[in-house]
Design a protein around this motif. Structure first.
Motif, mmCIF file in Angstrom:
data_model
loop_
_atom_site.group_PDB
_atom_site.id
_atom_site.type_symbol
_atom_site.label_atom_id
_atom_site.label_comp_id
_atom_site.label_asym_id
_atom_site.label_seq_id
_atom_site.Cartn_x
_atom_site.Cartn_y
_atom_site.Cartn_z
ATOM 1 N N GLU A 1 0.823 -1.199 0.000
ATOM 2 C CA GLU A 1 0.000 0.000 0.000
ATOM 3 C C GLU A 1 0.858 1.251 0.000
ATOM 4 O O GLU A 1 1.772 1.375 0.826
ATOM 5 C CB GLU A 1 -0.933 0.006 1.222
ATOM 6 N N ASN A 2 0.552 2.132 -0.941
ATOM 7 C CA ASN A 2 1.270 3.403 -1.015
ATOM 8 C C ASN A 2 2.783 3.187 -1.033
ATOM 9 O O ASN A 2 3.553 3.969 -0.501
ATOM 10 C CB ASN A 2 0.861 4.277 0.187
ATOM 11 N N GLY B 1 6.489 3.047 -2.338
ATOM 12 C CA GLY B 1 7.244 3.814 -3.318
ATOM 13 C C GLY B 1 8.563 4.307 -2.766
ATOM 14 O O GLY B 1 8.859 4.139 -1.586
ATOM 15 N N ASP C 1 6.975 6.272 -8.091
ATOM 16 C CA ASP C 1 5.957 6.940 -7.276
ATOM 17 C C ASP C 1 5.154 5.892 -6.512
ATOM 18 O O ASP C 1 5.002 4.771 -6.976
ATOM 19 C CB ASP C 1 5.003 7.743 -8.177
ATOM 20 N N PRO C 2 4.636 6.255 -5.340
ATOM 21 C CA PRO C 2 3.908 5.287 -4.521
ATOM 22 C C PRO C 2 2.778 4.602 -5.297
ATOM 23 O O PRO C 2 2.087 5.251 -6.088
ATOM 24 C CB PRO C 2 3.350 6.136 -3.387
ATOM 25 N N PHE C 3 2.642 3.311 -5.097
ATOM 26 C CA PHE C 3 1.600 2.553 -5.791
ATOM 27 C C PHE C 3 0.986 1.548 -4.830
ATOM 28 O O PHE C 3 1.549 1.237 -3.786
ATOM 29 C CB PHE C 3 2.184 1.813 -7.003
ATOM 30 N N ASP C 4 -0.219 1.078 -5.188
ATOM 31 C CA ASP C 4 -0.874 0.005 -4.440
ATOM 32 C C ASP C 4 -0.822 -1.246 -5.302
ATOM 33 O O ASP C 4 -1.040 -1.172 -6.505
ATOM 34 C CB ASP C 4 -2.337 0.337 -4.165
ATOM 35 N N SER D 1 8.180 5.025 1.424
ATOM 36 C CA SER D 1 6.806 5.291 1.835
ATOM 37 C C SER D 1 6.018 3.995 1.724
ATOM 38 O O SER D 1 6.384 3.088 0.983
ATOM 39 C CB SER D 1 6.176 6.370 0.938
ATOM 40 N N GLY D 2 4.932 3.927 2.462
ATOM 41 C CA GLY D 2 4.015 2.805 2.324
ATOM 42 C C GLY D 2 4.366 1.601 3.172
ATOM 43 O O GLY D 2 5.365 1.574 3.879
ATOM 44 N N ARG E 1 5.504 5.921 -12.880
ATOM 45 C CA ARG E 1 4.255 5.877 -12.141
ATOM 46 C C ARG E 1 3.442 4.686 -12.612
ATOM 47 O O ARG E 1 3.485 4.310 -13.780
ATOM 48 C CB ARG E 1 3.439 7.156 -12.390
#
Lengths: 508, 333
Positions: free
Chosen positions: A269-270, A272, A278-281, A315-316, A480
Motif C-alpha cells: 500500500e502506497n 514507493g 511513485d507510490p503505488f498500491d 513510503s508505504g 508511475r
C-alpha cells in the motif's frame, strides 16, 4: 555538396556476434541540421548501430556514406577524425581533471614544449561561451552538475569532430531544467548544421527535440518517420510491435471464474521510493500472475527492486496475510519467501564459474544461513531433481553454469528460487535473450507455477508474453503506475493505450 | 580557486609546519639550515625514488621493484667501478639505461599482457634483488677521484648549512618532475589514466605508450636513486634498501596523492619526504627514543592521511548529491 545528399547514410547494416544476429539490414539516414531519435527497447540493436557508426565495432555488411563518400570508421578516434563525435551517458570525461584539461586533453596548446595553461584557459572559456556557459574552467569537472558535464562533453566532441554528434541517453540523470538547458544547446548546434543522433527512452523528450525517428526492434528496422504528425500511439506500437493483437487469450476466459477474491495475502500500500517509483498500491493473490508493462525506463525494474527489498521503500507498507512486514533488504524479502530473477542474468543472476548445482542451491543456502551448509550430496540431489523437472540441458549438475545456453541458465535460476518454495516469485524479463523453444517452456512453467498456487510478478517488454500469461497487467509510465488491466481487458492495444494515455494531451 | 584536490597537500603542509615548529620549540637547534641541509642529503635517494613512485601512483599503478632496483644499481656500479675499474660515468650511463629498460619492460607487461602492476612489479622486485645477489652478496666499497669530488662538493647556504651534490640532485629531480607532471602532455596523460583509464582512452590518451613511459620513468629514477645511494654510502650492497619502496609509497601518500590514482602533486611527495626526515632528525636530537619510532609515527600518519582522503571524498560526494546540480546551475550565464 547539395543539401539533398544526406550527411550520414547507412544502408543494409548487418552485424552478428558469435553467430547471433544483432543487426539485420538496418538503414539509417541523417541530414544536416536534423535531430534524429533512435528508438527501441533493450536488445533492439540501438547501441550496436551506434557503435558501428562511431567506430567501436566494424560492420559485417552494408555501407556507410558520409557526404556521399563511403567511410569505414575503424576506431573511436578514426570516427572522430571523420567528423563523428560521441557523448556517452556514463563513461565520459575525467572527473579528476579541470574543465579546461578535459576540453583539451591530448591537444593542449603548447609553447616551448610546455602546456600553455593561460592559452588553454582562454580557449576553454571561448569554447564554452558559445554554449552559454560561463564557469570557472580551472575547477575540477567533478565540482559541476551532470548537466554541465554533459555540455562540456558535447563542447569537446563537437570541437573535435564537428559534423555528427551522437548522444547516448544524455538526459537519463538530469532534472527538467537541466534537460531544457541541454536541449537549448542541441537546438543551437542543429541551427549550425550539425547532424545529431539522440538515444533516449523518454518519449516526451523525443517529441520535444527530435525531427525524425528511426525505430529498431530485435535488430531490424521497423521504420523511419518524421515526428511531426506521428501519433504517440503509433510510435509506441512501432517500438513494441503490432502483430500482437492476433494472440489468442483463451486462458483468460477460463480465468474469469478462478479470479481470486477476498483478502489478498500479499498487499503493498502506497509503496514507493522518491526518485525511483511513485507510490503505488498492489495486491497479489495466490495463483495469480501480475504482469508489469511499460517502456524502458518507465520504472518496471525499479518496481521489482522495491518489491524484493533491493531498494528500500521510503513510503508505504507491505502486508502479508494481514501482518505488516519489513522489506528492507533482499534477505528480508527471502525470509518472507519471495524470489527474484533479475533482468541482467549474466551479471546479477548467475555465478558463472559455479556449477549448476551450486547455483541452484544458492538461495536455499542463503535462507538457511551459512551455519547450516548444504552438503555436496544434497546439492547434487536437489540439482538433479530440477534438471529433470525443468529439463535443463545438458543434464550435468557439475558443469560451470556459464557454459549453458541463456535459456538453460534462466531455468537454473528459476530452479534456485523454486527450491526455496517461494510464495511470490518476481521475474524481470524472464525470456530476454533466450531461444524460441526455451521461451515457450518458460511461459508454460509460469502457468504451471501459478496453477500450483504461487503468486508471480512478471516484468516484460514483450506485450505478447504479458497478454499470454498475466491475469492482470499493471502499466507504468514515467515511473508511475498509470493503469491496471484485468481479465479480458489485458490486450496489447489496451496496454499501449495506457502507456501513451496519460501524456497524450501534452504531446498534442 | 581552491580545489578540493589540493586539500590533502595543504593538510600535509600544515602538519609539516606545525611539527617543525613543535620540534624547534623543544630543540631550538633544529631550526637551522645545517639540519635542513643534512635532512635533504640523508633522504636524497629516497626522495628521487619517491618521485618515480608518484608518477606510478598518479596513473593508478604501483611499483614494488624500486628497492631492489636501487640495490642492484648500487652493487652493479660498485663492482664495475671498484673491481673492474670502469670509469664511473660509463658505469652510471650503463646502469641508468639498464634500469630504464627494466622499468619499460615491466610497463610493457602491465599493458600488453594485462597483468596487474602489483604482480608484475612484485616479480620485478624478486628478479632485481636476485640479480643483485648474483653479482655480489658482500658490501663492495667504491672509490674514485670523481666520486670523491662529487661527494665532497657542496654549496654553502646562509646559516652554516651545506647543500650537498646529492641534495641538489634530488631538488633538481623534484623541480623537473613538478614541471613534467603539471606542464606537459605526458603529465596530463598520467593524471587522465589515473582518473579513469577507459574514459582516458576514449578521449584519445595513448594509454599503452604512456604506461610504458611511466614505468620506464620509475625505473630510470630508481636507477638514479641507486646511484645516489652508492655515492651516499660509498659502497654497493645487495642487501641494502630492502622495502624502501614502501617508504616511497608512504611519502607519496602522506604527500596527499590518492592511492587510487588521478589526484595528487609531486610537491606533496617532497613534503612527505621532509616529514619522514623530520621525524628521524627529531629522534636523533632526542637521543633516548628508539629509531623505530620513525616507523610508528609514519604508520600513524598514513592512517591519518588515508582517513583524511576518505573524508574528503565522502564530503565532496555528499555535497554533489545534495542538490549539487542545482547549485552549479547558478554558474550558467
Amino acid at each position: 555538396m547539395s543539401d539533398h545528399t544526406p550527411l550520414l547514410e547507412a544502408r543494409a547494416i548487418g552485424k552478428s556476434f558469435l553467430g547471433i544476429t544483432a543487426l539485420d539490414g538496418v538503414d539509417f539516414t541523417l541530414h544536416r541540421g536534423e535531430v534524429h531519435a533512435l528508438l527501441g527497447e533493450n536488445g533492439a540493436g540501438k547501441s550496436t548501430l551506434i557503435k558501428i557508426l562511431t567506430g567501436v565495432y566494424q560492420r559485417d555488411n552494408g555501407t556507410i556514406r558520409m557526404d556521399g563518400e563511403e567511410i569505414f570508421p575503424a576506431s573511436v578516434a578514426d570516427a572522430q577524425a571523420l567528423g563523428i563525435g560521441t557523448v556517452y551517458q556514463e563513461v565520459n570525461l575525467l572527473e579528476n581533471l579541470t574543465v579546461a584539461e578535459n576540453l583539451f586533453l591530448g591537444r593542449q596548446p603548447r609553447r616551448f614544449g610546455m602546456v600553455n595553461k593561460a592559452e588553454m584557459r582562454k580557449r576553454s572559456r571561448e569554447l564554452l561561451s558559445r554554449y552559454g556557459l560561463d564557469i570557472d574552467v580551472d575547477a575540477l569537472l567533478s565540482s559541476y552538475s551532470v548537466a554541465i558535464r554533459q555540455i562540456v562533453a558535447i563542447a569537446r566532441a563537437v570541437d573535435l569532430s564537428g559534423k555528427v554528434l551522437v548522444l547516448d541517453e544524455p538526459t537519463a540523470s538530469l532534472d527538467s531544467n537541466e534537460v531544457e538547458m541541454l536541449f537549448d544547446v542541441l537546438r543551437k548546434l542543429k541551427a549550425e548544421g550539425l547532424g545529431i543522433i539522440i538515444i533516449t527512452h523518454f518519449l516526451n523528450q523525443v517529441y520535444a527535440i527530435a525531427d525524425r525517428t528511426t525505430v529498431l526492434r530485435n535488430g531490424r528496422l521497423v521504420g523511419s518517420r518524421a515526428l511531426e504528425g506521428l501519433p504517440r500511439m503509433e510510435l509506441i506500437s512501432m517500438m513494441l510491435g503490432r502483430e500482437l493483437q492476433h494472440i489468442t487469450r483463451d486462458h483468460h476466459a477460463a480465468d474469469e471464474k478462478v479470479a481470486p477474491s477476498g483478502e489478498a495475502p500479499i498487499r503493498f500500500e502506497n509503496f514507493g521510493k522518491r526518485g525511483s517509483v511513485d507510490p503505488f498500491d498492489l495486491e497479489i493473490q495466490p495463483g495469480e500472475v501480475v504482469g508489469i508493462a511499460g517502456l524502458l525506463g518507465s520504472g518496471r525494474t525499479e518496481t521489482a527492486f522495491l518489491l524484493f527489498g533491493i531498494d528500500k521503500a521510503d513510503s508505504g507498507t507491505a502486508t502479508i496475510d494481514g501482518k505488516p512486514v519489513q522489506l528492507h533488504s533482499p534477505e528480508s524479502a527471502i525470509s518472507q519467501r519471495f524470489g527474484f530473477c533479475p533482468e541482467e542474468r549474466k551479471t546479477d543472476g548467475i555465478i558463472g564459474d559455479f556449477s549448476v548445482a551450486e547455483n541452484i542451491a544458492l538461495a536455499l543456502q542463503a535462507r538457511d544461513g551459512w551455519a547450516k551448509p548444504i552438503s555436496a550430496k544434497k546439492q547434487k540431489a536437489l540439482a538433479q531433481e530440477y534438471i529433470r523437472s525443468l529439463d535443463i540441458r545438458p543434464a550435468d549438475a557439475e558443469r560451470p553454469i556459464k557454459f549453458l545456453s541463456g535459456g538453460n541458465q534462466q531455468k537454473a535460476i528459476l530452479a534456485r528460487w523454486l527450491a526455496t518454495n517461494p510464495r511470490l516469485l518476481i521475474l524481470d524479463e524472464p525470456t530476454r535473450g533466450i531461444d524460441i523453444g526455451a521461451h515457450a517452456e518458460i511461459l508454460r512453467m509460469i502457468e504451471r507455477l501459478c496453477a500450483e498456487g504461487m503468486s508471480l510478478v512478471v516484468i516484460s517488454s514483450e506485450l505478447e508474453e504479458l497478454t499470454a500469461v498475466a491475469h492482470r497487467v499493471v502499466v507504468l509510465s514515467d515511473r508511475r503506475h498509470v493503469a491496471e488491466l484485468k481479465g479480458a481487458d489485458v490486450t496489447a492495444d489496451n496496454i499501449m493505450h495506457a502507456i501513451a494515455g496519460p501524456t497524450k494531451t501534452e504531446a498534442a | 580557486m581552491m580545489n578540493s584536490r589540493n586539500l590533502p597537500f595543504l593538510a600535509t603542509l600544515a602538519i609539516f609546519l606545525i611539527a617543525y615548529a613543535l620540534c624547534t620549540m623543544q630543540f631550538p637547534a633544529m631550526f637551522s639550515t645545517r639540519v635542513m641541509g643534512n635532512l635533504l642529503t640523508d633522504n636524497a635517494f629516497l626522495g628521487i625514488a619517491a618521485v618515480g613512485m608518484t608518477f606510478v601512483i598518479l596513473s593508478g599503478g604501483i611499483d614494488l621493484s624500486v628497492g631492489s632496483v636501487i640495490a642492484f644499481t648500487s652493487v652493479f656500479v660498485a663492482v664495475l667501478v671498484g673491481k673492474l675499474g670502469v670509469h664511473p660515468l660509463v658505469a652510471f650511463g650503463l646502469v641508468l639505461i639498464m634500469s630504464t629498460a627494466f622499468g619499460a619492460g615491466m610497463g610493457l607487461m602491465i599493458r600488453f599482457l594485462g597483468i596487474p602492476p602489483f604482480v608484475v612489479t612484485l616479480a620485478g622486485m624478486f628478479f632485481a634483488r636476485g640479480a643483485a645477489y648474483l653479482i655480489s652478496t658482500e658490501s663492495v666499497p667504491i672509490s674514485h677521484p670523481l666520486l670523491d669530488a662529487i661527494q665532497g662538493f657542496y654549496l654553502r647556504i646562509p646559516g652554516g648549512g651545506r647543500l650537498s651534490a646529492l641534495a641538489m640532485l634530488m631538488l633538481v629531480v623534484f623541480a623537473a618532475a613538478i614541471i613534467i607532471a603539471g606542464r606537459t602532455r605526458f603529465g596530463a596523460n598520467v593524471y587522465a589514466l589515473g582518473g579513469n583509464q577507459q574514459s582516458a582512452e576514449l578521449m584519445g590518451v595513448p594509454a599503452g605508450k604512456t604506461t610504458v613511459e611511466i614505468y620506464a620513468l620509475s625505473g630510470f629514477l630508481s636507477g638514479l636513486s641507486g646511484l645516489a645511494y652508492t655515492l651516499y654510502t660509498s659502497s654497493g650492497y645487495s642487501l641494502a634498501t630492502v622495502g624502501i619502496e614502501l617508504d616511497a609509497i608512504a611519502a607519496v601518500v602522506i604527500g596527499g596523492t590518492l592511492l587510487t590514482g588521478g589526484t595528487g602533486l609531486v610537491a606533496g611527495t617532497f613534503l612527505g619526504i621532509l616529514i619522514q626526515g623530520l621525524i628521524q632528525t627529531y629522534i636523533v636530537f632526542d637521543g633516548t627514543l628508539s629509531s623505530w619510532w620513525t616507523k610508528i609515527v609514519i604508520g600513524i600518519l598514513l592512517f591519518v592521511f588515508i582517513a583524511l582522503q576518505r573524508g574528503i571524498i565522502w564530503y565532496s560526494n555528499l555535497r554533489m548529491s545534495r542538490g549539487g546540480g542545482k547549485g552549479a546551475l547558478g554558474g550558467v550565464a
